[in-house]
Design a protein around this motif. Structure first.
Motif, mmCIF file in Angstrom:
data_model
loop_
_atom_site.group_PDB
_atom_site.id
_atom_site.type_symbol
_atom_site.label_atom_id
_atom_site.label_comp_id
_atom_site.label_asym_id
_atom_site.label_seq_id
_atom_site.Cartn_x
_atom_site.Cartn_y
_atom_site.Cartn_z
ATOM 1 N N SER A 203 -13.837 -14.794 14.357
ATOM 2 C CA SER A 203 -12.807 -13.854 13.922
ATOM 3 C C SER A 203 -12.589 -13.983 12.426
ATOM 4 C CB SER A 203 -11.497 -14.123 14.669
ATOM 5 O OG SER A 203 -11.029 -15.417 14.372
ATOM 6 N N LYS A 204 -12.311 -12.858 11.777
ATOM 7 C CA LYS A 204 -12.131 -12.834 10.330
ATOM 8 C C LYS A 204 -11.095 -11.770 9.985
ATOM 9 C CE LYS A 204 -14.727 -12.142 6.033
ATOM 10 N NZ LYS A 204 -14.140 -10.872 5.584
ATOM 11 N N MET A 205 -10.121 -12.160 9.180
ATOM 12 C CA MET A 205 -9.100 -11.227 8.745
ATOM 13 C C MET A 205 -9.632 -10.335 7.628
ATOM 14 S SD MET A 205 -6.133 -11.498 10.282
ATOM 15 C CE MET A 205 -5.124 -12.617 11.252
ATOM 16 N N ALA A 206 -9.186 -9.088 7.597
ATOM 17 C CA ALA A 206 -9.491 -8.214 6.469
ATOM 18 C C ALA A 206 -8.857 -8.798 5.218
ATOM 19 C CB ALA A 206 -8.939 -6.819 6.733
ATOM 20 N N ASP A 207 -9.534 -8.657 4.068
ATOM 21 C CA ASP A 207 -8.991 -9.205 2.840
ATOM 22 C C ASP A 207 -9.367 -8.320 1.654
ATOM 23 O OD1 ASP A 207 -11.664 -9.766 2.434
ATOM 24 O OD2 ASP A 207 -11.478 -11.906 2.764
ATOM 25 N N PHE A 208 -8.981 -8.774 0.472
ATOM 26 C CA PHE A 208 -9.221 -8.029 -0.762
ATOM 27 C C PHE A 208 -10.712 -7.797 -0.978
ATOM 28 C CE2 PHE A 208 -9.797 -7.690 -5.357
ATOM 29 C CZ PHE A 208 -8.800 -6.803 -5.717
ATOM 30 N N PHE A 209 -11.531 -8.802 -0.608
ATOM 31 C CA PHE A 209 -12.960 -8.704 -0.867
ATOM 32 C C PHE A 209 -13.642 -7.705 0.067
ATOM 33 C CE2 PHE A 209 -11.557 -12.855 -2.371
ATOM 34 C CZ PHE A 209 -12.001 -12.796 -3.677
ATOM 35 N N GLU A 210 -13.075 -7.516 1.242
ATOM 36 C CA GLU A 210 -13.610 -6.479 2.129
ATOM 37 C C GLU A 210 -13.446 -5.105 1.489
ATOM 38 O OE1 GLU A 210 -13.535 -5.593 6.849
ATOM 39 O OE2 GLU A 210 -11.572 -5.781 5.910
ATOM 40 N N MET A 211 -12.293 -4.872 0.862
ATOM 41 C CA MET A 211 -12.077 -3.592 0.193
ATOM 42 C C MET A 211 -12.963 -3.456 -1.044
ATOM 43 S SD MET A 211 -10.625 -0.741 0.575
ATOM 44 C CE MET A 211 -9.254 -0.947 1.711
ATOM 45 N N LYS A 212 -13.230 -4.584 -1.723
ATOM 46 C CA LYS A 212 -14.172 -4.534 -2.839
ATOM 47 C C LYS A 212 -15.552 -4.104 -2.346
ATOM 48 C CE LYS A 212 -14.497 -7.460 -6.172
ATOM 49 N NZ LYS A 212 -14.650 -8.723 -6.943
ATOM 50 N N GLY A 213 -15.902 -4.509 -1.123
ATOM 51 C CA GLY A 213 -17.170 -4.087 -0.533
ATOM 52 C C GLY A 213 -17.208 -2.590 -0.287
ATOM 53 N N VAL A 214 -16.064 -2.028 0.124
ATOM 54 C CA VAL A 214 -15.977 -0.569 0.296
ATOM 55 C C VAL A 214 -16.204 0.128 -1.046
ATOM 56 C CG1 VAL A 214 -14.465 1.347 0.940
ATOM 57 C CG2 VAL A 214 -14.426 -0.772 2.275
ATOM 58 N N PHE B 86 -13.443 4.039 -14.428
ATOM 59 C CA PHE B 86 -14.759 4.635 -14.628
ATOM 60 C C PHE B 86 -14.889 4.856 -16.130
ATOM 61 C CE2 PHE B 86 -17.275 8.790 -14.578
ATOM 62 C CZ PHE B 86 -18.495 8.135 -14.560
ATOM 63 N N GLY B 87 -15.604 3.953 -16.805
ATOM 64 C CA GLY B 87 -15.573 3.956 -18.258
ATOM 65 C C GLY B 87 -14.169 3.547 -18.707
ATOM 66 N N GLU B 88 -13.512 4.419 -19.469
ATOM 67 C CA GLU B 88 -12.131 4.166 -19.896
ATOM 68 C C GLU B 88 -11.130 5.026 -19.129
ATOM 69 O OE1 GLU B 88 -11.185 1.684 -21.870
ATOM 70 O OE2 GLU B 88 -13.310 1.145 -21.810
ATOM 71 N N THR B 89 -11.588 5.679 -18.081
ATOM 72 C CA THR B 89 -10.711 6.528 -17.270
ATOM 73 C C THR B 89 -10.211 5.748 -16.061
ATOM 74 O OG1 THR B 89 -11.948 8.507 -17.918
ATOM 75 C CG2 THR B 89 -10.529 8.684 -15.976
ATOM 76 N N ARG B 90 -8.886 5.668 -15.906
ATOM 77 C CA ARG B 90 -8.315 4.991 -14.744
ATOM 78 C C ARG B 90 -8.414 5.918 -13.540
ATOM 79 N NH1 ARG B 90 -3.960 4.527 -11.491
ATOM 80 N NH2 ARG B 90 -3.214 2.437 -10.929
ATOM 81 N N LEU B 91 -9.059 5.432 -12.474
ATOM 82 C CA LEU B 91 -9.249 6.250 -11.281
ATOM 83 C C LEU B 91 -8.255 5.923 -10.178
ATOM 84 C CD1 LEU B 91 -13.139 6.320 -10.853
ATOM 85 C CD2 LEU B 91 -11.677 7.940 -12.061
ATOM 86 N N GLY B 92 -7.810 4.668 -10.087
ATOM 87 C CA GLY B 92 -6.938 4.305 -8.977
ATOM 88 C C GLY B 92 -6.740 2.804 -8.920
ATOM 89 N N PHE B 93 -6.634 2.276 -7.708
ATOM 90 C CA PHE B 93 -6.330 0.852 -7.556
ATOM 91 C C PHE B 93 -6.848 0.325 -6.218
ATOM 92 C CE2 PHE B 93 -2.980 2.981 -5.266
ATOM 93 C CZ PHE B 93 -2.750 2.162 -4.167
ATOM 94 N N ILE B 94 -6.963 -1.002 -6.156
ATOM 95 C CA ILE B 94 -7.165 -1.761 -4.918
ATOM 96 C C ILE B 94 -6.032 -2.772 -4.842
ATOM 97 C CG2 ILE B 94 -8.578 -3.498 -3.758
ATOM 98 C CD1 ILE B 94 -11.025 -2.234 -4.802
ATOM 99 N N ALA B 95 -5.477 -2.970 -3.642
ATOM 100 C CA ALA B 95 -4.387 -3.944 -3.505
ATOM 101 C C ALA B 95 -4.302 -4.440 -2.072
ATOM 102 C CB ALA B 95 -3.048 -3.312 -3.917
ATOM 103 N N MET B 96 -3.663 -5.576 -1.923
ATOM 104 C CA MET B 96 -3.234 -6.052 -0.614
ATOM 105 C C MET B 96 -1.778 -5.628 -0.430
ATOM 106 S SD MET B 96 -5.862 -7.476 0.681
ATOM 107 C CE MET B 96 -5.142 -8.255 2.137
#
Length: 267
Positions: free
Chosen positions: A79-90, A124-134
């Motif tokens: 068993s493995k919990m979802a984490d920040f690195f899983e979203m980095k994989g996405v 993307f370059g110098e353009t902010r596209l969004g975020f990743i977070a827990m």
């Protein structure tokens, strides 16, 4: 705000997708769905003042992704919990699909529902596209959710409208590869990625690939060191490599690593 909303809880145009995904996740958790993988693409509406001081809106196409909970367990997988690195994989999957390089940078987190320590902005370059977070653990605890949730939101139009990086192809090799595995004693605090980058920087023509296959810290290794196992793949362009030719490349690698980091072969 809409003049004729479809429902009482749908009176306002949404300004993001991530908040809606979080609501859906909470509803799923209340129904005991403890493994979540959700995504949505759609339009968001951002208000902005116009020249005559009236409030106008701008429409943007966004993608939202949410993962969370336990992966299903069986005899093969623990068993493995979802984490920040899983979203980095996405995000890495999006990079591969769109053929663009996206960067993660530290940024200010102004949303209390997100964990500020595990929050990164996507550029993307110098353009902010969004975020990743827990999602903030206190927010989850209040809603009786006892596992982590990772969330991402990204603007799609800047990358959909840009020219993707060109794909390059190589001919299928005619000659077999030669593999070699080495165990190296490296400084304990030296990142493995830095070792791999130093090897890549040599640009050896016969070195096709190299990667970490083992990391060991134990009784036989000094407390300020670690053992790093690296797998090397060598291949000649016009002929099968001899042991001596592969040995020459390995000596260049070992000399470079020793001069730069005092790395030696593990006895």
């Amino acid at each position: 705000k809409l003049v004729n909303p479809m429902a009482e809880d749908m009176q306002e145009l949404r300004t993001c997708i991530s908040q809606n995904l979080l609501k859906v996740a909470v509803q799923n958790c209340s129904q005991r769905n403890h493994r979540l993988g959700l995504f949505e693409t759609g339009t968001v509406f951002l208000g902005r003042p116009s020249a005559n001081s009236d409030l106008t809106h701008k429409e943007e196409l966004h993608l939202g992704v949410l993962t969370g909970g336990l992966q299903e367990t069986n005899w093969k997988n623990k068993s493995k919990m979802a984490d920040f690195f899983e979203m980095k994989g996405v995000l890495a999957g999006l990079e591969e699909a769109f053929r663009f390089k996206l960067d993660l940078r530290h940024g200010d987190c102004n949303e209390p529902k997100w964990d500020s320590d595990q929050f990164r902005e996507i550029y993307f370059g110098e353009t902010r596209l969004g975020f990743i977070a827990m999602v903030n653990s206190r927010y989850l605890k209040k809603r009786k959710i006892h596992f982590p949730l990772a969330i991402m939101e990204i603007k799609l139009e800047p990358i959909l409208g840009a020219k993707p990086n060109e794909l390059t192809f190589q001919e299928i090799p005619q000659f077999p590869s030669a593999d070699k595995q080495l165990a190296l004693i490296t400084p304990r605090d030296l990142p493995a990625s830095e070792v791999l980058e130093a090897i890549s920087a040599l640009k050896l023509p016969t070195l096709e690939n190299h990667y970490i296959f083992d990391l060991y810290k134990g009784k036989e290794i000094h407390s300020d060191s670690k053992s790093l196992g690296i797998h090397f793949v060598f291949r000649g362009e016009n002929k099968t490599l001899s042991e001596n030719e592969m040995g020459d490349s390995i000596r260049k690698i070992l000399n470079c690593l020793h001069q730069k980091y005092q790395i030696v072969l593990r006895p």
